[in-house]
Design a protein around this motif. Structure first.
Motif, PDB file in Angstrom:
ATOM      1  N   GLY A   1      33.419  85.494  32.654  1.00 45.62           N
ATOM      2  CA  GLY A   1      32.138  84.962  32.220  1.00 45.62           C
ATOM      3  C   GLY A   1      31.555  85.720  31.047  1.00 45.62           C
ATOM      4  O   GLY A   1      31.098  85.140  30.069  1.00 45.62           O
TER       5      GLY A   1
ATOM      6  N   TYR B   1      33.896  90.237  27.868  1.00 48.69           N
ATOM      7  CA  TYR B   1      34.006  91.607  27.347  1.00 48.69           C
ATOM      8  C   TYR B   1      35.458  91.887  26.957  1.00 48.69           C
ATOM      9  O   TYR B   1      36.378  91.506  27.690  1.00 48.69           O
ATOM     10  CB  TYR B   1      33.538  92.585  28.431  1.00 48.69           C
ATOM     11  CG  TYR B   1      33.385  93.998  27.931  1.00 48.69           C
ATOM     12  CD1 TYR B   1      32.242  94.366  27.223  1.00 48.69           C
ATOM     13  CD2 TYR B   1      34.367  94.951  28.141  1.00 48.69           C
ATOM     14  CE1 TYR B   1      32.096  95.656  26.750  1.00 48.69           C
ATOM     15  CE2 TYR B   1      34.228  96.244  27.671  1.00 48.69           C
ATOM     16  CZ  TYR B   1      33.089  96.593  26.978  1.00 48.69           C
ATOM     17  OH  TYR B   1      32.948  97.871  26.503  1.00 48.69           O
TER      18      TYR B   1
ATOM     19  N   ASP C   1      36.001  86.021  43.284  1.00 41.62           N
ATOM     20  CA  ASP C   1      34.898  85.522  44.099  1.00 41.62           C
ATOM     21  C   ASP C   1      34.555  84.081  43.734  1.00 41.62           C
ATOM     22  O   ASP C   1      34.136  83.305  44.572  1.00 41.62           O
ATOM     23  CB  ASP C   1      33.662  86.412  43.923  1.00 41.62           C
ATOM     24  CG  ASP C   1      32.614  86.104  44.979  1.00 41.62           C
ATOM     25  OD1 ASP C   1      32.968  86.155  46.164  1.00 41.62           O
ATOM     26  OD2 ASP C   1      31.469  85.784  44.621  1.00 41.62           O
ATOM     27  N   GLU C   2      34.727  83.746  42.490  1.00 43.30           N
ATOM     28  CA  GLU C   2      34.546  82.384  41.969  1.00 43.30           C
ATOM     29  C   GLU C   2      33.466  81.574  42.698  1.00 43.30           C
ATOM     30  O   GLU C   2      33.768  80.690  43.492  1.00 43.30           O
ATOM     31  CB  GLU C   2      35.864  81.616  42.017  1.00 43.30           C
ATOM     32  CG  GLU C   2      35.821  80.379  41.134  1.00 43.30           C
ATOM     33  CD  GLU C   2      37.211  79.785  40.944  1.00 43.30           C
ATOM     34  OE1 GLU C   2      37.584  79.570  39.803  1.00 43.30           O
ATOM     35  OE2 GLU C   2      37.928  79.563  41.942  1.00 43.30           O
TER      36      GLU C   2
ATOM     37  N   VAL D   1      26.257  85.912  44.259  1.00 42.86           N
ATOM     38  CA  VAL D   1      25.913  87.170  43.603  1.00 42.86           C
ATOM     39  C   VAL D   1      26.993  88.231  43.832  1.00 42.86           C
ATOM     40  O   VAL D   1      27.114  89.185  43.065  1.00 42.86           O
ATOM     41  CB  VAL D   1      24.516  87.651  44.054  1.00 42.86           C
ATOM     42  CG1 VAL D   1      24.532  88.207  45.457  1.00 42.86           C
ATOM     43  CG2 VAL D   1      23.963  88.692  43.090  1.00 42.86           C
TER      44      VAL D   1
ATOM     45  N   ASN E   1      38.688  89.650  36.030  1.00 42.36           N
ATOM     46  CA  ASN E   1      38.771  88.351  36.668  1.00 42.36           C
ATOM     47  C   ASN E   1      40.249  87.952  36.904  1.00 42.36           C
ATOM     48  O   ASN E   1      41.155  88.490  36.262  1.00 42.36           O
ATOM     49  CB  ASN E   1      38.071  87.353  35.730  1.00 42.36           C
ATOM     50  CG  ASN E   1      38.324  85.930  36.077  1.00 42.36           C
ATOM     51  OD1 ASN E   1      39.169  85.278  35.468  1.00 42.36           O
ATOM     52  ND2 ASN E   1      37.634  85.450  37.071  1.00 42.36           N
TER      53      ASN E   1
ATOM     54  N   LEU F   1      22.623  87.365  37.238  1.00 39.92           N
ATOM     55  CA  LEU F   1      22.218  86.124  37.887  1.00 39.92           C
ATOM     56  C   LEU F   1      20.825  85.727  37.427  1.00 39.92           C
ATOM     57  O   LEU F   1      20.599  84.620  36.950  1.00 39.92           O
ATOM     58  CB  LEU F   1      22.267  86.256  39.413  1.00 39.92           C
ATOM     59  CG  LEU F   1      22.141  84.946  40.208  1.00 39.92           C
ATOM     60  CD1 LEU F   1      22.840  85.079  41.546  1.00 39.92           C
ATOM     61  CD2 LEU F   1      20.719  84.512  40.426  1.00 39.92           C
TER      62      LEU F   1
END
Ligand SMILES: Cc1cc2nc3c(=O)[nH]c(=O)nc-3n(C[C@H](O)[C@H](O)[C@H](O)COP(=O)(O)O)c2cc1C
Ligand code: SF4
Ligand code: SF4
Ligand code: FES
Lengths: 550, 254
Positions: A174, A177, A201-202, A288, A327, A508
């Protein structure tokens, strides 16, 4: 006894011989999408029928991972010939088997040259739908774990990082980086104990990219983690998967056992002196918990609540040790980078975003499913070529990317190439890869409300702006949808969006307002129609407005 | 509790010199800080008042209420003073227009979240939330009041929990776990439905971990935790014990 390169090649050869000993291979998708419409039973029936007909030596029936057009399942592919079938069931078994030596079954056929397939570039997904995810031999036969050997035996850790940096790979979770930079930060920490964590975690609603990769090609992720661990100097890893993904968890655990058994995980891998072990940890499905500091807290057994950064996990993460957290898709990109080199990777994609991106294409397009395209592919190509256009010849209204942290992009940007920078410029984000296409039937105020409700109920509750701010914005949006909004509510929404964005603790809250801000930016007329004319442009709120007004 | 837990986390790099001093600016005044010190504690030393709510000296840093936000002059970003360590050359504004407006909006959100009717509250006149409203010049709340109906827990012999007055600062949770060592309190649920609970959501009076020490009552900034028998405006809290306990622990006088 450690595994050698020759051993690895031997496994690959044996497996390739096994596969080519069959005249036909019938691949059935056994990822969660197709399983849910009965591909498991289809596979059993096919197997039985092949046995009945005494064709077991000629025909191999096997489960493979996700092929992409998930809404058309169960999907079947016959090799050689690359003949795709969609919507198959037990009743089609005879027809399928009868057709092998003659002509393909036209009524089930899904043309392989359809732009849905042709416009894609499968890199992360190259093994998905091609190999049996439950057999490590097939992954090795597809040249898997060779890059691990290359890294461990022919490259110094700095060289691995250099290659990843040169590739220009950016995190697919997301934030985008730079992966090489993150790796070198962890590598430079002098602590003896370090960890590698894979974020699976998606939590974005509608996203299933990471799930498909884990279900279809789990070894690819393990290999990426092992290479990462070698590069940063870690010997222990965790994969944090949400418990709602039981199949992904099962296949991952199986893959870990297989890799350990033949020495691709564990002590002294490839006789390099490097050891690496991985454990799966289950998350209870809080959005979260995908935030890296909350995820680490959750692995440690604490409530999954974010903490302020710095320190970043790269400096002080799991149990206070430097921790590399990436990820699933980021790790899945590593093996090809090591195999083909960073320069090769950096030639794929757009000027500022390298490589490909996997998207979960959903909403009002004809062809939905899991897709992978080069960075820089235009939205128009995705919607009209790959997606086949809007259903029922409707008109395109917006594309939502980045889930609850992203925004809605209107028609005027259809010719924009999709990459990190371009999406940010129009007020959305890449996010993890959710992509929802909306047509004239979607009410944009309701879309904003939907995502705000998601953020409100997924807020951890630690900080006031996010905890109370999202609830207040949500209430105001509901009020507008019910035809009771006033112009002052709009001003208050804007004010609250700014506060939640600027004063929240974690990503979030800081991004929760994005869907509202972007719909206000491009679709303000819809808000005004609700407030001033008590009318919904899309008709979808009409019933609500009328009944509330009575 | 480990005393280092009281200090904000910081980035540790190898071979760094100990107790480095750095200089930065608060409201255009040059100030100096020891490394690891927070903006809040530096500001306090220079007699610059930054309002706080969840922060309490002697407890671990939390950073939840965001009342203490200050502005980084160079980027315009807001950061919480109670958990942010300054960096060399940073310029901080503690009372810029953006800061004052944000604090006021945050305070309004807190007031809108639960039922804070000061006139009938045991803490009226001695409440940190009320004091903040006075200090920040908050006269009315323009967000909609949510007024949830939350049950009061009066099952304990000596104390009462009225969640309607709770601001979820978690001071009670922290003091109980970190100072008393009982960890009776924690949070149930998440987001807007978060709630303070004793043990695993038991009536406080039947809690098997509560030692009835009353520390939570004393640190609670509002009238959410109070002593039985106190009437409107009678509940005055005493927090002197915390720095004292902390000092004694640091010196290992138990
Ligand atoms: C609320 C929130 C949810 C997140 N969820 C995920 C997630 O589900 N998967 C993920 O990989 N990253 C997620 N992230 C991003 C992670 O914090 C982290 O940046 C990422 O795992 C880093 O990996 P990358 O550099 O490979 O992208 C989330 C961040 C936030 C703020
Ligand atoms: S922004 Fe939201 S999710 Fe993040 S810490 Fe604050 S309340 Fe929790
Ligand atoms: S009960 Fe008091 S101390 Fe505990 S969280 Fe609520 S307001 Fe804070
Ligand atoms: S006092 Fe700093 S966030 Fe609460």
């Amino acid at each position: 006894m450690t595994l050698t390169l020759d051993d690895l090649k031997h496994v690959a050869e044996t497996e390739n011989q096994r596969l080519s000993s069959y005249q036909y291979r019938i691949n059935i998708c056994v990822a969660a999408g197709c399983l849910s419409c009965g591909s498991g039973e289809l596979k059993t029936t096919l197997k039985e029928e092949v046995k009945q007909r005494g064709l077991e030596d000629r025909i191999l029936v096997r489960g493979v991972g996700c092929m992409g057009p998930c809404s058309k399942g169960p999907l079947v592919a016959v090799q050689p010939g690359n003949i795709f079938y969609q919507g198959c069931s037990g009743a089609d078994v005879d027809a399928l088997l009868d057709s092998l030596d003659t002509e393909p079954v036209e009524r089930l056929r899904c043309p392989a040259d359809h732009p849905f397939f042709a416009k894609q570039h499968k890199l992360v997904l190259e093994n998905c739908g091609v190999i049996d995810p439950e057999r490590i031999e097939e992954y090795i036969a597809a040249k898997g774990y060779e890059p691990l050997y290359t890294a461990l035996r022919t490259m110094a850790p700095e060289e691995v990082i250099e290659e990843v940096s040169r590739a220009g790979l950016r995190g697919r979770g997301g934030g985008g980086y730079p992966t090489g930079l993150k790796w070198s930060t962890v590598a430079n920490a002098s602590d003896r104990t370090k960890y590698v964590v894979c974020n699976a975690d998606e939590g974005d609603p509608g996203a299933f990219m990471d799930r498909s990769v884990l279900e279809s090609d789990p070894h690819r992720v393990l290999e990426g983690m092992a290479i990462g661990a070698y590069a940063v100097g870690a010997n222990y890893g965790y994969i944090y998967v949400r418990a709602e993904y039981p199949l992904a968890v099962k296949r991952l655990k199986k893959a870990i056992i297989q890799a350990k058994r033949i020495g691709l995980l564990g002590e002294n891998i490839f006789n390099s002196g490097f050891s690496f072990d991985v454990q799966v940890r289950l998350g209870a499905g809080a959005f979260v918990c995908g935030e890296e500091t909350a995820l680490i807290a959750s692995i440690e057994g604490h409530p999954g609540k974010p903490r302020p950064r710095p320190p970043y996990p790269a400096a002080s993460g799991l149990r206070g040790c430097p921790t590399l957290i990436n990820n699933v898709e980021t790790f899945a990109n590593i093996a090809p980078i090591i195999r083909n080199g960073g320069d090769w990777f950096s030639r794929i994609g757009s000027a500022e975003s390298k490589g490909t991106k996997v998207f979960a294409l959903a909403g009002r397009v004809k062809q939905t499913g899991l897709i992978e395209v080069d960075m820089g592919t235009t939205l128009r190509e995705i919607v009209y070529d790959i997606g086949g256009g809007i259903v029922q010849e409707g008109t395109f209204k917006a594309v939502q990317t980045g889930g609850p942290s992203g925004g809605c992009i209107p028609e005027q940007f259809l010719d924009m190439g999709v990459d990190y920078g371009s999406l940010a410029k129009v007020g959305s984000i890449m996010g993890s890869g959710g992509m929802i296409i909306m047509d004239q039937q979607s009410c944009m105020v309701d879309v904003a409300r939907f995502f705000m409700e998601f953020c409100m109920s997924e807020s951890c509750g630690k900080c006031v702006p996010c905890r109370v701010g999202t609830a207040q914005i949500h209430e105001l949006l509901v009020k507008i949808i019910r035809g009771r909004g006033e112009m002052s509510d709009l001003a208050m929404i804007e004010e609250l969006c700014g506060l939640v964005k600027d004063a929240s603790l974690c990503g979030l809250g800081q991004t929760a307002a994005n869907p509202v801000i972007s719909t206000l930016r491009y679709f303000k007329d819809e808000y005004l129609a609700h407030i001033q004319e008590k009318r919904c442009v899309a008709d979808s709120c009409a019933k609500v407005i009328i009944t509330e007004a009575l | 509790m480990n005393p280092s837990a009281k200090r904000p986390p910081r980035q540790v790099t190898a071979g760094e010199p100990q107790a480095q001093v750095l200089t930065f600016k608060i409201n255009d005044i040059d100030v100096s800080a020891r490394e690891g010190e927070t903006i809040l504690s530096v500001a306090n030393r220079y007699n610059i008042t930054i309002p706080t709510l969840c922060h309490l000296d002697g407890l671990s840093p939390y950073g939840g209420c965001r009342i203490c936000v200050v502005e980084l002059k160079q980027s315009g970003k807001l950061v919480p003073a109670c958990i942010t360590c300054p960096m060399e050359g940073m310029e901080i504004l503690t009372h810029s227009q953006q800061v004052m407006e944000s604090r006021k909006k945050i305070l309004e959100l807190i007031f809108s979240e639960r039922n804070h009717v000061c006139a009938v509250c045991v803490s009226n006149g001695h409440c940190e939330l009320q004091q903040l409203a006075t200090d920040l010049g908050l006269t009315h709340v323009h967000y909609a009041y949510r007024y949830p109906h939350l049950a009061v827990d009066a099952s304990h012999h000596h104390f009462v929990l009225d969640p309607n007055r709770c601001v979820l600062c978690l001071r009670c949770v922290r003091v109980c776990a970190e100072i008393e060592g009982a960890h009776t309190w924690d949070v149930m649920g998440r987001g807007i439905s978060s709630q303070i609970v004793a043990d695993l959501n038991q009536p406080w009076g039947s809690s098997t971990t509560c030692t009835s020490c009353g520390k939570c009552v004393q640190v609670c900034p509002t009238g959410a935790l109070y002593e039985k028998g106190k009437s409107v405006a009678e509940m005055v809290k005493n927090r002197e014990f915390l720095p004292y306990l902390q000092e004694m622990r640091d010196r290992k006088h138990y």
